[in-house]
Design a protein around this motif. Structure first.
Motif, PDB file in Angstrom:
ATOM      1  N   GLY A  81      30.936  60.985 110.681  1.00 46.93           N
ATOM      2  CA  GLY A  81      30.289  59.796 110.142  1.00 46.93           C
ATOM      3  C   GLY A  81      31.011  58.530 110.577  1.00 46.93           C
ATOM      4  N   MET A 135      30.886  55.390 112.642  1.00 50.76           N
ATOM      5  CA  MET A 135      29.677  54.717 113.100  1.00 50.76           C
ATOM      6  C   MET A 135      29.917  53.638 114.169  1.00 50.76           C
ATOM      7  N   LEU A 185      22.629  68.159 105.522  1.00 54.40           N
ATOM      8  CA  LEU A 185      24.037  67.900 105.193  1.00 54.40           C
ATOM      9  C   LEU A 185      24.735  69.178 104.735  1.00 54.40           C
ATOM     10  N   GLU A 195      25.572  70.907 107.785  1.00 53.84           N
ATOM     11  CA  GLU A 195      26.685  70.232 108.472  1.00 53.84           C
ATOM     12  C   GLU A 195      28.025  70.705 107.926  1.00 53.84           C
TER      13      GLU A 195
END
Ligand code: GAR
Length: 210
Positions: free
Chosen positions: A88, A90, A171, A174
């Motif tokens: 995550g 970014m 998720l 993940e």
């Protein structure tokens, strides 16, 4: 054990999944450092609570992208990091940074690449009407969401799904996929060969992870 540095920008739930997996004595990697480019990232607190060294390297504190990335590079080297996991994170990394950590940087992306690179993957998957969606762990190359695929996990899409319900299902996948993919790379059971990853035939793959 390979020493891993995790880069985050926010919630850090994938980071937490990696930290949890690495507690197993036989896990082939150790999470040695978590860096965030955002001081308010919730994941920082979770990493600290887990007893892991953390640092904030805010892109806003630097005159340009180069000096921001040099600061991250320096911190990772000081900590003796072997492998980087983007979780995550970014910010798009520059080619020089990607080259400096070539074949040693992993990313998780919430789609079955090469479909749906970029943002809003779940809404775009629904709009496209796909029946199977999922997530990918890949080796980072300079192009966004591009690079040799280490592992993927598939989830079904239902007609009742919203972007939120689909995001939650992906998720969950993940959180199982990333620890598995990192273990494959850290143990040498998966090896980067040019633009593909070769996985040892004996590596046991959990269901829906392929
Ligand atoms: C995850 O779904 C990850 O795949 C995605 O952001 C989320 C981060 O959640 N990454 C990207 O979109 C990268 N392009 P987390 O902070 O709870 O792990």
């Amino acid at each position: 054990k390979r020493k891993v540095g995790i880069l985050i920008s926010g919630r850090g739930s994938n980071m937490s999944a990696l930290i949890e997996a690495a507690k197993q004595p036989d896990y082939p990697a150790e999470i040695a450092l978590v860096l965030s480019n955002r001081p308010e990232a919730a994941g920082l607190r979770h990493a600290t609570d887990a007893g892991i060294a953390t640092g904030v390297i805010s892109h806003r504190d630097f005159a340009d992208k180069r000096s921001f990335e040099e600061a991250m590079d320096e911190r990772l080297r000081e900590a003796g990091i072997d492998l980087i996991c983007l979780a995550g994170f970014m910010r798009l990394l520059s080619p020089w940074f990607v080259d400096a950590w070539r074949d040693r940087t992993l990313n998780i992306h919430p789609s079955l690449l090469p479909s749906f690179k970029g943002l809003d993957t779940h809404a775009r998957a629904l709009a496209a009407g796909v029946r199977v969606h999922g997530c990918t762990v890949h080796i980072v190359r300079a192009e966004m969401d591009d690079g040799p695929i280490v592992a993927q996990a598939a989830v079904p899409v239902s007609s009742q799904d919203t972007a939120e319900s689909l995001a939650a299902r992906v998720l969950g996948a993940e959180h199982r996929l990333y620890p598995h993919a990192l273990a494959l790379i850290a143990s040498g059971r998966a090896i980067v060969e040019g633009e593909r990853v070769r996985v040892d035939a004996e590596a046991v793959l959990p269901q829906m992870i392929i």
